[in-house]
Design a protein around this motif. Structure first.
Motif, PDB file in Angstrom:
ATOM      1  N   GLY A   1       6.359  -6.877  -7.997  1.00 14.66           N
ATOM      2  CA  GLY A   1       5.006  -7.811  -8.298  1.00 14.66           C
ATOM      3  C   GLY A   1       4.195  -7.197  -9.548  1.00 14.66           C
ATOM      4  N   LEU A   2       4.498  -6.136  -9.851  1.00 17.51           N
ATOM      5  CA  LEU A   2       3.668  -5.590 -11.051  1.00 17.51           C
ATOM      6  C   LEU A   2       3.752  -6.711 -12.116  1.00 17.51           C
ATOM      7  CD1 LEU A   2       1.786  -3.335 -12.219  1.00 17.51           C
ATOM      8  CD2 LEU A   2       3.677  -2.135 -12.760  1.00 17.51           C
ATOM      9  N   VAL A   3       5.005  -7.069 -12.526  1.00 19.74           N
ATOM     10  CA  VAL A   3       5.289  -7.853 -13.727  1.00 19.74           C
ATOM     11  C   VAL A   3       5.836  -9.030 -13.086  1.00 19.74           C
ATOM     12  CG1 VAL A   3       5.472  -5.860 -15.534  1.00 19.74           C
ATOM     13  CG2 VAL A   3       7.551  -6.853 -14.155  1.00 19.74           C
ATOM     14  N   GLY A   4       5.614 -10.282 -13.721  1.00 21.24           N
ATOM     15  CA  GLY A   4       5.919 -11.599 -13.284  1.00 21.24           C
ATOM     16  C   GLY A   4       7.419 -11.862 -13.882  1.00 21.24           C
ATOM     17  N   ARG A   5       7.795 -11.191 -15.049  1.00 15.20           N
ATOM     18  CA  ARG A   5       8.997 -11.343 -15.772  1.00 15.20           C
ATOM     19  C   ARG A   5       9.395 -10.130 -16.752  1.00 15.20           C
ATOM     20  NH1 ARG A   5       9.394 -17.108 -19.109  1.00 15.20           N
ATOM     21  NH2 ARG A   5      11.568 -16.499 -19.125  1.00 15.20           N
TER      22      ARG A   5
ATOM     23  N   ARG B   1       1.038  -1.209  -0.071  1.00 16.84           N
ATOM     24  CA  ARG B   1       0.040  -0.157   0.076  1.00 16.84           C
ATOM     25  C   ARG B   1       0.863   1.358  -0.073  1.00 16.84           C
ATOM     26  NH1 ARG B   1      -5.560   1.286  -0.930  1.00 16.84           N
ATOM     27  NH2 ARG B   1      -6.104  -0.650  -0.123  1.00 16.84           N
ATOM     28  N   SER B   2       2.022   1.140   0.667  1.00 18.60           N
ATOM     29  CA  SER B   2       2.729   2.307   0.648  1.00 18.60           C
ATOM     30  C   SER B   2       3.588   2.813  -0.727  1.00 18.60           C
ATOM     31  CB  SER B   2       3.967   2.140   1.548  1.00 18.60           C
ATOM     32  OG  SER B   2       5.046   3.285   1.759  1.00 18.60           O
ATOM     33  N   LEU B   3       3.913   1.903  -1.487  1.00 13.56           N
ATOM     34  CA  LEU B   3       4.320   1.908  -2.634  1.00 13.56           C
ATOM     35  C   LEU B   3       3.197   2.462  -3.706  1.00 13.56           C
ATOM     36  CD1 LEU B   3       6.550   1.969  -4.917  1.00 13.56           C
ATOM     37  CD2 LEU B   3       6.160  -0.529  -4.843  1.00 13.56           C
ATOM     38  N   VAL B   4       2.073   1.794  -3.586  1.00 12.41           N
ATOM     39  CA  VAL B   4       0.788   2.150  -4.457  1.00 12.41           C
ATOM     40  C   VAL B   4       0.556   3.642  -4.108  1.00 12.41           C
ATOM     41  CG1 VAL B   4      -1.592   2.054  -4.720  1.00 12.41           C
ATOM     42  CG2 VAL B   4      -0.295  -0.077  -4.502  1.00 12.41           C
ATOM     43  N   ASN B   5       0.577   4.092  -2.934  1.00 10.28           N
ATOM     44  CA  ASN B   5       0.110   5.240  -2.528  1.00 10.28           C
ATOM     45  C   ASN B   5       1.286   6.509  -3.142  1.00 10.28           C
ATOM     46  OD1 ASN B   5      -1.758   4.440  -1.075  1.00 10.28           O
ATOM     47  ND2 ASN B   5      -1.155   4.687   0.887  1.00 10.28           N
ATOM     48  N   GLU B   6       2.450   5.902  -3.149  1.00  4.60           N
ATOM     49  CA  GLU B   6       3.707   6.746  -3.721  1.00  4.60           C
ATOM     50  C   GLU B   6       3.508   7.132  -4.940  1.00  4.60           C
ATOM     51  OE1 GLU B   6       8.398   6.386  -4.237  1.00  4.60           O
ATOM     52  OE2 GLU B   6       7.557   5.480  -2.512  1.00  4.60           O
ATOM     53  N   LEU B   7       3.373   5.873  -5.744  1.00  6.43           N
ATOM     54  CA  LEU B   7       3.009   6.140  -7.348  1.00  6.43           C
ATOM     55  C   LEU B   7       2.162   6.815  -7.554  1.00  6.43           C
ATOM     56  CD1 LEU B   7       3.792   2.407  -7.973  1.00  6.43           C
ATOM     57  CD2 LEU B   7       5.323   4.198  -8.193  1.00  6.43           C
ATOM     58  N   ALA B   8       0.835   6.854  -7.123  1.00  3.18           N
ATOM     59  CA  ALA B   8      -0.280   7.216  -7.319  1.00  3.18           C
ATOM     60  C   ALA B   8      -0.310   8.835  -6.944  1.00  3.18           C
ATOM     61  CB  ALA B   8      -1.645   6.775  -6.399  1.00  3.18           C
ATOM     62  N   PHE B   9       0.485   9.193  -5.745  1.00  2.33           N
ATOM     63  CA  PHE B   9       0.435  10.752  -5.412  1.00  2.33           C
ATOM     64  C   PHE B   9       1.408  11.328  -6.121  1.00  2.33           C
ATOM     65  CE2 PHE B   9      -0.833   9.308  -0.634  1.00  2.33           C
ATOM     66  CZ  PHE B   9      -2.380   9.054  -1.241  1.00  2.33           C
ATOM     67  N   THR B  10       2.712  10.819  -6.539  1.00  2.00           N
ATOM     68  CA  THR B  10       3.654  11.604  -7.203  1.00  2.00           C
ATOM     69  C   THR B  10       3.765  11.442  -8.679  1.00  2.00           C
ATOM     70  OG1 THR B  10       5.167   9.654  -7.025  1.00  2.00           O
ATOM     71  CG2 THR B  10       5.094  10.911  -5.187  1.00  2.00           C
ATOM     72  N   ALA B  11       3.051  10.363  -9.326  1.00  2.17           N
ATOM     73  CA  ALA B  11       3.023  10.058 -10.920  1.00  2.17           C
ATOM     74  C   ALA B  11       4.561   9.901 -11.308  1.00  2.17           C
ATOM     75  CB  ALA B  11       2.755  11.284 -11.739  1.00  2.17           C
ATOM     76  N   ARG B  12       5.409   9.217 -10.206  1.00  2.00           N
ATOM     77  CA  ARG B  12       6.777   8.872 -10.475  1.00  2.00           C
ATOM     78  C   ARG B  12       6.811   7.651 -11.565  1.00  2.00           C
ATOM     79  NH1 ARG B  12       9.703   4.622  -8.610  1.00  2.00           N
ATOM     80  NH2 ARG B  12       8.956   3.927  -6.450  1.00  2.00           N
ATOM     81  N   LYS B  13       8.015   7.646 -12.309  1.00  2.00           N
ATOM     82  CA  LYS B  13       8.119   6.319 -13.045  1.00  2.00           C
ATOM     83  C   LYS B  13       8.740   5.193 -12.503  1.00  2.00           C
ATOM     84  CE  LYS B  13       9.315   9.187 -17.080  1.00  2.00           C
ATOM     85  NZ  LYS B  13      10.542   9.167 -18.083  1.00  2.00           N
ATOM     86  N   LEU B  14       7.682   4.073 -12.441  1.00  2.00           N
ATOM     87  CA  LEU B  14       8.427   2.794 -11.979  1.00  2.00           C
ATOM     88  C   LEU B  14       9.173   2.199 -13.077  1.00  2.00           C
ATOM     89  CD1 LEU B  14       7.831   0.870  -9.182  1.00  2.00           C
ATOM     90  CD2 LEU B  14       6.040  -0.011 -10.787  1.00  2.00           C
ATOM     91  N   MET B  15      10.400   1.714 -12.864  1.00  2.00           N
ATOM     92  CA  MET B  15      11.168   1.015 -13.790  1.00  2.00           C
ATOM     93  C   MET B  15      11.193  -0.416 -13.762  1.00  2.00           C
ATOM     94  SD  MET B  15      12.064   4.028 -14.855  1.00  2.00           S
ATOM     95  CE  MET B  15      13.071   3.873 -16.275  1.00  2.00           C
ATOM     96  N   ALA B  16      11.332  -0.844 -14.867  1.00  2.00           N
ATOM     97  CA  ALA B  16      11.248  -2.420 -15.069  1.00  2.00           C
ATOM     98  C   ALA B  16      11.701  -3.434 -13.751  1.00  2.00           C
ATOM     99  CB  ALA B  16      11.984  -3.136 -16.202  1.00  2.00           C
ATOM    100  N   PRO B  17      12.898  -3.080 -13.447  1.00  2.00           N
ATOM    101  CA  PRO B  17      13.572  -3.842 -12.200  1.00  2.00           C
ATOM    102  C   PRO B  17      12.757  -3.829 -10.997  1.00  2.00           C
ATOM    103  CG  PRO B  17      15.397  -2.752 -13.373  1.00  2.00           C
ATOM    104  CD  PRO B  17      13.979  -2.299 -13.982  1.00  2.00           C
ATOM    105  N   GLU B  18      12.097  -2.433 -10.875  1.00  2.00           N
ATOM    106  CA  GLU B  18      11.464  -2.405  -9.523  1.00  2.00           C
ATOM    107  C   GLU B  18       9.887  -2.733  -9.718  1.00  2.00           C
ATOM    108  OE1 GLU B  18       9.880   1.293  -6.442  1.00  2.00           O
ATOM    109  OE2 GLU B  18      10.917   1.804  -8.219  1.00  2.00           O
ATOM    110  N   ALA B  19       9.385  -2.744 -10.816  1.00  2.00           N
ATOM    111  CA  ALA B  19       8.074  -3.375 -11.169  1.00  2.00           C
ATOM    112  C   ALA B  19       8.058  -4.863 -10.877  1.00  2.00           C
ATOM    113  CB  ALA B  19       7.785  -2.995 -12.639  1.00  2.00           C
ATOM    114  N   GLN B  20       9.156  -5.415 -11.342  1.00  2.00           N
ATOM    115  CA  GLN B  20       9.326  -6.956 -10.869  1.00  2.00           C
ATOM    116  C   GLN B  20       9.505  -7.265  -9.516  1.00  2.00           C
ATOM    117  OE1 GLN B  20      12.723  -9.201 -12.670  1.00  2.00           O
ATOM    118  NE2 GLN B  20      11.542 -11.011 -12.562  1.00  2.00           N
ATOM    119  N   SER B  21      10.324  -6.613  -8.885  1.00  2.00           N
ATOM    120  CA  SER B  21      10.579  -6.707  -7.625  1.00  2.00           C
ATOM    121  C   SER B  21       9.334  -6.608  -6.643  1.00  2.00           C
ATOM    122  CB  SER B  21      11.525  -5.821  -7.057  1.00  2.00           C
ATOM    123  OG  SER B  21      11.228  -4.698  -6.854  1.00  2.00           O
TER     124      SER B  21
END
Length: 287
Positions: free
Chosen positions: A200-204, A178-198
């Motif tokens: 759980g947004l992407v599987g591979r 929830r903390s990360l979701v809130n951060e992304l939604a409040f700031t509109a910062r970019k989530l890069m592929a490695p973080e997206a995988q770590s």
């Protein structure tokens, strides 16, 4: 008309989407406005619903891969075209304008909810940017793959609104942080592929688009080889359980399987196991 043309016609013809039967029982839906960075115009919002309602009824399709043509997955909403839609809401007073605007928002929400309503598993294959509406889209998919150059952005706060077509509702279930979701939604910062995988947004994550698409199609073929009664029942119950308590989910599952356990697919699958065959060698009836 040739059999091939008839098959293509059955898939539908769209302005913003390209639909192809790429493997046996597998469809590829491609966001197809590369010159506009696959920005989501009014035709897109309508055509996604038409396309996936048709796929839901297509007994020849057991799995779907969705990707973007050109340099990126999608730049999100087409602000030039869609801005006017929301600025010119009809109504004689504030209440009536609000009523009509709510109706319009609900229609746009259906554009991505239709991915969940479609009982066939949907695999999102993301390369490059996945901005705004793109995040709303992929969170309604069942499986997400991306390339190492992919990045994700819940962009809506940067254009003065709260995301209203699914990201705020689905992203907390997908990521679970929830903390990360809130951060992304409040700031509109970019989530890069490695973080997206770590997170759980992407599987591979894959080196390039070609490798990713090959793996996505291979995965879709693997899923499509299973009993459609089993796979589609699994998707429906996973989504039900996400939105209900464990006791409610178990009760729904028992009611579901009191009929679905009577399928011939169980006998066919069990026989294949005993004969040391894979499900790809089993012929299941259409669903």
């Amino acid at each position: 008309m040739s059999a091939e043309l008839k098959k293509q016609d059955a898939l539908g013809s769209y302005e913003t989407l390209k639909v192809e039967r790429v493997r046996e029982k597998v469809l590829h839906v491609e966001l197809n406005r590369p010159e506009k960075r696959n920005a989501m115009n009014s035709a897109f919002w309508r055509e996604m619903v038409e396309c996936f309602n048709k796929i839901a009824q297509d007994s020849e399709c057991h799995a779907v891969v969705i990707s973007g043509a050109g340099k990126m997955f999608t730049a999100g909403i087409d602000l030039v075209e869609m801005g006017s839609v929301f600025m010119t809401v009809e109504g004689d007073d504030t209440a009536r304008k609000a009523w009509n605007l709510r109706k319009k928002i609900r229609e746009y929400q259906e554009t991505f909810t239709v991915l969940e309503k479609c009982p066939k598993p949907v695999i999102a294959a993301i390369h490059g940017a996945c901005i705004g509406g793109g995040v709303n889209l992929i969170t309604a998919c069942d499986i997400r793959y991306c390339t190492q150059d992919a990045w994700f952005q819940v962009k809506e706060v940067d254009i003065g609104l709260a995301a209203d077509v699914g990201a705020l509702q689905r992203l907390p279930h997908v990521i679970g942080n929830r903390s990360l979701v809130n951060e992304l939604a409040f700031t509109a910062r970019k989530l890069m592929a490695p973080e997206a995988q770590s997170c759980g947004l992407v599987g591979r994550v894959f080196q390039d688009k070609e490798t990713m698409m090959q793996s996505a199609f291979d995965l879709a073929v693997e899923i499509a080889s299973k009993s459609p009664v089993a796979v589609q029942g699994t998707k429906i119950n996973l989504l039900y359980s996400r939105d209900h308590s464990v006791p409610e989910g178990l009760k729904y599952m028992a009611t579901w399987n009191m009929s679905m356990l009577q399928t011939e697919d169980i006998l066919k699958s069990a026989q294949a196991v005993m004969e040391k065959k894979t499900t790809k060698e089993v012929v299941y009836s259409k669903l």
